[in-house]
Design a protein around this motif. Structure first.
Motif, PDB file in Angstrom:
ATOM      1  N   ASN A  27       0.859  -1.182   0.000  1.00  0.00           N
ATOM      2  CA  ASN A  27       0.000   0.000   0.000  1.00  0.00           C
ATOM      3  C   ASN A  27       0.892   1.227   0.000  1.00  0.00           C
ATOM      4  OD1 ASN A  27      -2.193  -1.752   0.296  1.00  0.00           O
ATOM      5  ND2 ASN A  27      -2.012  -1.699   2.510  1.00  0.00           N
ATOM      6  N   GLY A  28       1.429   1.582  -1.145  1.00  0.00           N
ATOM      7  CA  GLY A  28       2.436   2.616  -1.283  1.00  0.00           C
ATOM      8  C   GLY A  28       2.295   3.838  -0.400  1.00  0.00           C
ATOM      9  N   ASP A  29       1.057   4.190   0.006  1.00  0.00           N
ATOM     10  CA  ASP A  29       0.870   5.370   0.836  1.00  0.00           C
ATOM     11  C   ASP A  29       1.056   5.078   2.319  1.00  0.00           C
ATOM     12  OD1 ASP A  29      -1.361   3.775   0.979  1.00  0.00           O
ATOM     13  OD2 ASP A  29      -2.768   5.433   1.141  1.00  0.00           O
ATOM     14  N   VAL A  30       1.388   3.860   2.668  1.00  0.00           N
ATOM     15  CA  VAL A  30       1.466   3.481   4.077  1.00  0.00           C
ATOM     16  C   VAL A  30       2.803   3.798   4.703  1.00  0.00           C
ATOM     17  CG1 VAL A  30       1.444   1.499   5.636  1.00  0.00           C
ATOM     18  CG2 VAL A  30      -0.323   1.751   3.911  1.00  0.00           C
ATOM     19  N   ALA A  31       3.873   3.730   3.986  1.00  0.00           N
ATOM     20  CA  ALA A  31       5.188   3.833   4.620  1.00  0.00           C
ATOM     21  C   ALA A  31       6.121   4.819   3.929  1.00  0.00           C
ATOM     22  CB  ALA A  31       5.831   2.464   4.695  1.00  0.00           C
ATOM     23  N   PRO A  32       5.762   6.100   3.863  1.00  0.00           N
ATOM     24  CA  PRO A  32       6.752   7.057   3.393  1.00  0.00           C
ATOM     25  C   PRO A  32       7.787   7.335   4.477  1.00  0.00           C
ATOM     26  CG  PRO A  32       4.624   8.122   3.705  1.00  0.00           C
ATOM     27  CD  PRO A  32       4.467   6.687   4.058  1.00  0.00           C
ATOM     28  N   VAL A  33       8.895   7.889   4.084  1.00  0.00           N
ATOM     29  CA  VAL A  33       9.973   8.240   5.015  1.00  0.00           C
ATOM     30  C   VAL A  33       9.846   9.713   5.335  1.00  0.00           C
ATOM     31  CG1 VAL A  33      12.458   8.421   5.286  1.00  0.00           C
ATOM     32  CG2 VAL A  33      11.478   6.509   4.024  1.00  0.00           C
ATOM     33  N   LEU A  34       9.995  10.058   6.583  1.00  0.00           N
ATOM     34  CA  LEU A  34       9.955  11.453   6.991  1.00  0.00           C
ATOM     35  C   LEU A  34      11.287  11.805   7.622  1.00  0.00           C
ATOM     36  CD1 LEU A  34       8.053  13.887   7.168  1.00  0.00           C
ATOM     37  CD2 LEU A  34       7.338  13.061   9.391  1.00  0.00           C
ATOM     38  N   ILE A  40      12.369   8.588  10.038  1.00  0.00           N
ATOM     39  CA  ILE A  40      11.378   7.669  10.598  1.00  0.00           C
ATOM     40  C   ILE A  40      10.482   7.219   9.448  1.00  0.00           C
ATOM     41  CG2 ILE A  40      11.346   8.657  12.913  1.00  0.00           C
ATOM     42  CD1 ILE A  40       8.573   9.977  11.731  1.00  0.00           C
ATOM     43  N   VAL A  41       9.589   6.301   9.734  1.00  0.00           N
ATOM     44  CA  VAL A  41       8.575   5.868   8.779  1.00  0.00           C
ATOM     45  C   VAL A  41       7.224   6.185   9.406  1.00  0.00           C
ATOM     46  CG1 VAL A  41       7.502   3.828   7.768  1.00  0.00           C
ATOM     47  CG2 VAL A  41       9.958   4.060   7.751  1.00  0.00           C
ATOM     48  N   PHE A  42       6.268   6.581   8.571  1.00  0.00           N
ATOM     49  CA  PHE A  42       4.919   6.804   9.096  1.00  0.00           C
ATOM     50  C   PHE A  42       3.885   6.279   8.112  1.00  0.00           C
ATOM     51  CE2 PHE A  42       5.682  10.463   6.477  1.00  0.00           C
ATOM     52  CZ  PHE A  42       4.446  10.903   6.029  1.00  0.00           C
ATOM     53  N   ASN A  43       2.655   6.121   8.583  1.00  0.00           N
ATOM     54  CA  ASN A  43       1.576   5.636   7.725  1.00  0.00           C
ATOM     55  C   ASN A  43       0.982   6.819   6.968  1.00  0.00           C
ATOM     56  OD1 ASN A  43       0.543   6.565  10.185  1.00  0.00           O
ATOM     57  ND2 ASN A  43      -1.297   5.323  10.027  1.00  0.00           N
ATOM     58  N   GLY A  44       1.304   6.880   5.710  1.00  0.00           N
ATOM     59  CA  GLY A  44       1.095   8.022   4.836  1.00  0.00           C
ATOM     60  C   GLY A  44      -0.160   8.839   4.983  1.00  0.00           C
ATOM     61  N   TRP A  45      -1.296   8.300   4.796  1.00  0.00           N
ATOM     62  CA  TRP A  45      -2.536   9.061   4.848  1.00  0.00           C
ATOM     63  C   TRP A  45      -3.251   8.839   6.176  1.00  0.00           C
ATOM     64  CZ3 TRP A  45      -2.924  12.603   1.204  1.00  0.00           C
ATOM     65  CH2 TRP A  45      -2.190  12.414   0.047  1.00  0.00           C
TER      66      TRP A  45
END
Length: 194
Positions: A44-51, A77-82
Motif C-alpha cells: 500500500n504505497g501510501d502506508v510507509a513514506p519516510v519522513l 522515521i517511517v509513518f503511515n502516509g494518509w
C-alpha cells in the motif's frame, strides 16, 4: 561432541542476530519506501513514506506534532502516509522473519495500536492494545517467530516508527543445534551407564 553442540549453538546465534532498520539511508522528506527495502514489501504505497528530521519534523508551528519526538536513531522515521488505520509490512523473500519490535509514536493525538502476525495468510499472533502518545517513542516488543506479514492497526490517524528490529531464522542452523543437543545427551547417557 561438546564441540559440535557449541558449533551448532554458535551457528544459530550468528544467523539469528537482530537486524535494525533505521531508515536513515533512505533519502529525504516523504519519499516512499520501495518494495524490497530491508527484505520487506512496504505494501500500500501510501502506508510507509519516510519522513526526515530535516524536513517538517521540526515544524515549530505545530506543537502537538509527535513526529518531531519520534526519532530514535539518525534522522529518518517511517509513518503511515494518509493516516491509514491498517498498514502492512510483508516479508519479500521466501520463508519467514522473526519480528522483535520497534519504537512507535503517535503523530497528532494519543491513540492505540494493535498488531497481527501472519504466516501463509493465516493469523498466527494478535497482540493486545498498546497506547502511544505524541510526547515520546514507546518500545513495543512482540518477539514473534516465523511470520511473513505484520499488520499494524491504529485507532487514530498517523503513527511514526523507528528502529524496526527483526531477524531471519535459518532452518539448517536449528538442525545443527538439535543434533548437537542429541549428541551431548547421548554422551551423558553413555557416561552414566559405565
Amino acid at each position: 561432541m561438546k564441540r559440535l553442540f557449541l558449533l551448532g549453538l554458535l551457528c544459530v546465534s550468528a544467523n539469528l542476530q537482530a537486524s535494525i532498520l533505521t531508515f536513515d539511508d533512505l533519502g529525504y522528506d516523504e519519499a516512499y519506501i520501495a518494495d524490497g527495502y530491508g527484505g520487506f514489501n512496504w505494501t500500500n504505497g501510501d502506508v510507509a513514506p519516510v519522513l526526515s528530521m530535516n524536513a517538517h519534523l521540526q515544524d515549530q508551528d505545530e506543537p502537538q506534532n509527535g513526529f518531531k519526538n519520534s526519532v530514535i536513531s539518525g534522522s529518518n522515521i517511517v509513518f503511515n502516509g494518509w493516516g491509514e488505520s491498517h498498514s502492512v509490512i510483508e516479508w519479500a523473500g521466501s520463508g519467514t522473519f522473526n519480528f522483535t519490535g520497534a519504537y512507535w509514536t503517535s503523530g497528532w493525538e494519543n491513540q492505540s495500536l494493535y498488531f497481527e502476525g501472519l504466516s501463509g495468510g493465516a493469523v498466527k499472533y494478535i497482540s493486545g492494545l498498546f497506547d502511544i502518545n505524541t510526547e515520546s517513542p514507546i518500545w513495543i516488543q512482540l518477539d514473534w517467530q516465523g511470520v511473513d506479514q505484520l499488520r499494524i492497526n491504529n485507532s487514530g490517524s498517523h503513527w511514526a516508527m523507528d528502529d524496526f528490529t527483526y531477524s531471519v531464522p535459518e532452518g539448517n542452523s536449528l538442525i545443527l543445534l538439535v543434533i548437537g543437543l542429541f549428541l551431548v545427551i547421548l554422551r551423558r547417557s553413555f557416561r552414566n551407564t559405565l
